[in-house]
Design an enzyme around this catalytic site. Sequence first.
Site, short mmCIF file in Angstrom:
data_model
loop_
_atom_site.label_atom_id
_atom_site.label_comp_id
_atom_site.label_asym_id
_atom_site.label_seq_id
_atom_site.Cartn_x
_atom_site.Cartn_y
_atom_site.Cartn_z
N ASP A 119 4.27 -9.79 2.70
CA ASP A 119 5.44 -9.75 1.66
C ASP A 119 6.61 -10.45 2.20
O ASP A 119 7.47 -9.98 1.80
CB ASP A 119 5.45 -8.31 1.30
CG ASP A 119 4.37 -7.56 0.94
OD1 ASP A 119 4.24 -6.32 1.32
OD2 ASP A 119 3.64 -8.18 0.37
N HIS B 169 3.20 -8.67 -5.75
CA HIS B 169 3.47 -7.55 -5.13
C HIS B 169 4.03 -6.85 -6.22
O HIS B 169 5.10 -7.06 -6.80
CB HIS B 169 4.38 -7.97 -3.94
CG HIS B 169 4.65 -6.50 -3.20
ND1 HIS B 169 3.79 -6.01 -2.18
CD2 HIS B 169 5.77 -5.60 -3.10
CE1 HIS B 169 4.40 -4.85 -1.76
NE2 HIS B 169 5.62 -4.62 -2.46
N GLU C 54 3.25 -8.11 -13.64
CA GLU C 54 2.27 -8.79 -12.67
C GLU C 54 1.49 -9.80 -13.77
O GLU C 54 1.26 -10.97 -13.29
CB GLU C 54 1.38 -7.64 -11.99
CG GLU C 54 1.99 -6.73 -10.99
CD GLU C 54 1.18 -6.06 -10.38
OE1 GLU C 54 1.56 -5.07 -10.14
OE2 GLU C 54 -0.10 -6.43 -10.20
N GLY D 167 -9.17 -5.45 -10.15
CA GLY D 167 -9.28 -6.80 -10.79
C GLY D 167 -8.65 -7.48 -11.84
O GLY D 167 -8.85 -8.19 -12.75
N SER D 168 -7.70 -6.43 -12.45
CA SER D 168 -6.89 -6.51 -13.76
C SER D 168 -5.73 -7.88 -13.38
O SER D 168 -5.96 -8.70 -14.74
CB SER D 168 -5.99 -5.63 -14.01
OG SER D 168 -4.90 -5.50 -13.23
N ASN D 169 -5.57 -8.34 -12.29
CA ASN D 169 -4.73 -9.51 -12.06
C ASN D 169 -5.50 -10.71 -12.33
O ASN D 169 -5.41 -11.69 -12.88
CB ASN D 169 -3.86 -9.69 -10.70
CG ASN D 169 -2.74 -8.74 -11.14
OD1 ASN D 169 -1.77 -9.46 -11.70
ND2 ASN D 169 -2.62 -7.55 -10.39
N ASN E 198 0.75 -14.44 -3.58
CA ASN E 198 0.47 -13.12 -3.80
C ASN E 198 1.32 -12.37 -4.86
O ASN E 198 2.39 -12.93 -4.98
CB ASN E 198 0.52 -12.47 -2.41
CG ASN E 198 0.29 -10.83 -2.34
OD1 ASN E 198 -0.81 -10.61 -2.79
ND2 ASN E 198 1.22 -10.28 -2.13
N LYS F 153 -6.22 -7.22 2.77
CA LYS F 153 -6.63 -7.66 3.84
C LYS F 153 -5.67 -8.78 4.36
O LYS F 153 -5.20 -9.39 3.43
CB LYS F 153 -8.17 -8.07 4.21
CG LYS F 153 -9.29 -7.14 4.20
CD LYS F 153 -9.08 -6.19 5.18
CE LYS F 153 -9.87 -4.89 4.94
NZ LYS F 153 -9.88 -3.57 5.91
C1 GRF Z 1 -1.72 -4.80 -8.12
O1 GRF Z 1 -0.56 -3.80 -8.33
C2 GRF Z 1 -0.88 -5.86 -7.16
O2 GRF Z 1 0.41 -6.00 -7.18
C3 GRF Z 1 -1.38 -5.28 -5.71
O3 GRF Z 1 -2.29 -4.62 -5.75
C4 GRF Z 1 -2.81 -4.41 -7.30
C5 GRF Z 1 -4.10 -4.77 -7.63
O4 GRF Z 1 -4.46 -4.60 -8.98
N1 GRF Z 1 -0.97 -6.04 -4.50
P1 GRF Z 1 -5.74 -5.20 -9.82
O5 GRF Z 1 -6.96 -5.03 -8.81
O6 GRF Z 1 -5.17 -6.56 -10.11
O7 GRF Z 1 -5.92 -4.67 -11.06
#
Ligand code: GRF
Length: 199
Positions: free
Chosen positions: A152, A111, A181, A12-14, A109, A93
Site C-alpha cells: 500500500d 485498497h 472501488e 471477485g466483485s472488483n 491495486n 499475497k
Molecule cells: C476489496 O475490498 C479490496 O479493496 C481489497 O480486497 C477486497 C476484494 O474484494 N483489497 P472482491 O474480491 O473484489 O469482492
Amino acid sequence: MLRLAVFASGHGSNLEAIYQSISTGAVHGVDIALVISNNSASGALSFAKKMAIRGVHLSLLTCERDEKKLESKILEILQEAKIDLIALAGYMKKLPDKVLEKYTGRILNIHPALLPDFGGKGMYGMNVHAAVIASGASISGASAHFVEGEYDTGEIILQEACPVVVGETPESLSERVKEIEHRILPKAIQIIANRITKN
Ligand code: GRF
C-alpha cells in the site's frame, strides 16, 4: 489492445466491475486475458470460468511450497499470456520481486481506505473498516495505487471519499466503499492503459 491480468484471492466483485466496464465500453483498449488466484475456491476463478477467461490457480501449495518456483511460474504464465498490465483486486499475497521488477509502473491495486492512512501489513478487508470506525474518522473511501515493494505504499492514481455515518459497522462501511472501488479501479486501469499506449 492491452492484455490485463487480474490477481484476486476472494469473492471477485472488483474483477466483475472491471469486466462490466470493458463490456460497456467505459474502459477501452484493454482485454482481461488472465485471472490468477492463490485460492482454488475463489469467486474470481468461478467468474473467469463463467466468462471463458483463462483462470489459473497458483500458490505455494501448487509449487511445492517453494517461493522461487512460484515466482518463476507466475512470470512464465504472464509471459505466455503476453500480459501488459496487472491489477490486484483483493489479492492477499505479495507479488514476487521479479514480477514487481518486470512490471514496474504497470501494476495497480485497489485498497478499501484513503491511503496513506489505514494501509500496510494486516490492513485488509474488515480490519481496515474496523480501524477507520475506531479512529473516529468522519470520512473513508478507496484508493487505486501503483504497487511497489511494500504494502500500500505506491503512488496514488485515484481516490474517492465517502462519509462514515453514526452507528456505522465495518460491514456497512465496506458496502459503501465497495461501490467506490468498483468505480475507481476500472477508471485507474484506463488511466494507466492510456499512459502505456501513449509511450
Ligand atoms: C476489496 O475490498 C479490496 O479493496 C481489497 O480486497 C477486497 C476484494 O474484494 N483489497 P472482491 O474480491 O473484489 O469482492
